[in-house]
Design an enzyme around this catalytic site. Structure first.
Site, PDB file in Angstrom:
ATOM      1  N   TYR A  41      -1.737  -0.410  10.935  1.00  6.33           N
ATOM      2  CA  TYR A  41      -1.401  -0.574   9.454  1.00  6.33           C
ATOM      3  C   TYR A  41      -0.505  -0.111   8.703  1.00  6.33           C
ATOM      4  O   TYR A  41       0.641  -0.915   7.872  1.00  6.33           O
ATOM      5  CB  TYR A  41      -3.334  -0.263   8.237  1.00  6.33           C
ATOM      6  CG  TYR A  41      -2.605  -0.684   6.977  1.00  6.33           C
ATOM      7  CD1 TYR A  41      -3.365  -1.665   6.987  1.00  6.33           C
ATOM      8  CD2 TYR A  41      -2.442   0.388   6.333  1.00  6.33           C
ATOM      9  CE1 TYR A  41      -3.166  -2.025   5.393  1.00  6.33           C
ATOM     10  CE2 TYR A  41      -2.901   0.399   4.750  1.00  6.33           C
ATOM     11  CZ  TYR A  41      -3.125  -0.879   4.597  1.00  6.33           C
ATOM     12  OH  TYR A  41      -3.321  -0.830   2.537  1.00  6.33           O
ATOM     13  N   SER A  64       0.777  -1.012   0.040  1.00  5.08           N
ATOM     14  CA  SER A  64       0.186  -0.332  -0.110  1.00  5.08           C
ATOM     15  C   SER A  64       1.037   1.295  -0.683  1.00  5.08           C
ATOM     16  O   SER A  64       2.005   1.165   0.442  1.00  5.08           O
ATOM     17  CB  SER A  64      -0.876  -0.090   1.121  1.00  5.08           C
ATOM     18  OG  SER A  64      -2.083   0.989   1.270  1.00  5.08           O
ATOM     19  N   LYS A 114       2.557  -2.287   6.411  1.00 10.75           N
ATOM     20  CA  LYS A 114       3.332  -2.786   5.418  1.00 10.75           C
ATOM     21  C   LYS A 114       3.880  -1.877   5.173  1.00 10.75           C
ATOM     22  O   LYS A 114       4.920  -2.352   4.201  1.00 10.75           O
ATOM     23  CB  LYS A 114       1.917  -1.346   4.360  1.00 10.75           C
ATOM     24  CG  LYS A 114       0.487  -2.117   4.472  1.00 10.75           C
ATOM     25  CD  LYS A 114       0.656  -3.315   3.663  1.00 10.75           C
ATOM     26  CE  LYS A 114      -1.449  -4.156   3.658  1.00 10.75           C
ATOM     27  NZ  LYS A 114      -0.786  -4.997   3.067  1.00 10.75           N
TER      28      LYS A 114
END
Length: 263
Positions: A158, A145, A162
């Site tokens: 998050y 991402s 990533k």
């Protein structure tokens, strides 16, 4: 896409198969005539979805809880039993819960890293071992991402997971290169909706408004990049990150009011 759209007979594992991007990934490989192993934590949804798509002659679905190492190992064992080894692994499954660092529990922090980082490590390690044993020069694709490079308030775990996944991608790439196994990351553009992480309409609209090319990701955007990395067209590509996000990760057209902690 014709140069790399035929993956006839290639055995492909897709995690998080029932999510929005997961279904796009599955559709791309179905169109390329691959054999598929679909896995997802949502067992009933996975079973129903597997009945709707063509998994190929040797294809199958196998549910797995990616927070549970034993469940992941059972999936790896089943892949070995049925196929001997896969040709392509797509580590797509990921979760995107929202919460300020001041409020998030340790258990929730651990859950995010279990799905987004630990599971790709376990799966890549296990499936790479099978590839090496069978002499398969395979491809591993980690779905990353733009959040790996652009921090976002309320989803810091998050973003951090990533970033770590990108480093893990490069680590596996350099260690598996001697076996001819390529490991790359793909950053798809924004796609609203997920089986495990819900987004508000306000968040969706604000995100789309900020994308330089002015639209969310489409299935073909993901498919084109994915099939390239899975095919021999990218035989000299490893340790790379392919970003297909309309420019969203490099800058924003909109300046949003930053969400503040209620304290």
């Amino acid at each position: 896409m014709d140069f790399f759209s035929d993956l006839s007979g290639k055995r492909v594992v897709v995690t998080g198969a029932c999510g929005v991007v997961g279904r796009w990934i599955v559709d791309a490989f179905v169109a390329a005539d691959a054999e598929l192993c679909l896995t997802d934590a949502q067992e009933a949804e996975l079973s129903a979805y597997a009945g709707e798509v063509s998994l190929g002659t040797g294809g199958f679905a196998h549910p797995a809880d990616l927070t549970d190492e034993a469940s992941i190992e059972a999936l790896i064992t089943e892949i070995g039993r049925r196929w001997g080894a896969a040709d392509v692994l797509v580590n797509n499954a990921g979760i995107y819960p929202s919460g300020f660092l001041l409020d998030i529990s340790t258990a929730e922090f651990d859950r995010i890293f279990s799905v987004n980082l630990r599971a790709p490590f376990i799966l890549t390690r296990g499936i790479a071992r099978q590839m090496i044993e069978k002499g398969i020069k395979g491809s591993v694709i980690n779905i990353s991402s733009g959040a790996a490079r652009k921090m976002r308030r309320t989803v810091v775990p998050y973003c951090t997971s990533k970033t770590a996944l990108d480093r893990l991608t490069k680590g596996f790439a350099i260690e598996l290169a001697e076996f001819g196994i390529r490991v790359n990351a793909l950053e798809p553009g924004f796609a609203a909706g997920s089986s495990v992480s819900s987004l508000t309409d306000e968040h969706i609209n604000n995100t789309i408004a900020a994308i330089p090319l002015g639209r969310p990701s489409s299935p073909s955007d993901v498919a084109n990049g994915l099939l390239y990395l899975a095919s021999d067209a990218s035989s000299y590509v490893t340790g790379a990150t392919l970003t297909i996000d309309g420019g969203n990760s490099i800058g924003s057209l909109a300046v949003h009011q930053a969400k503040k902690h209620p304290l």
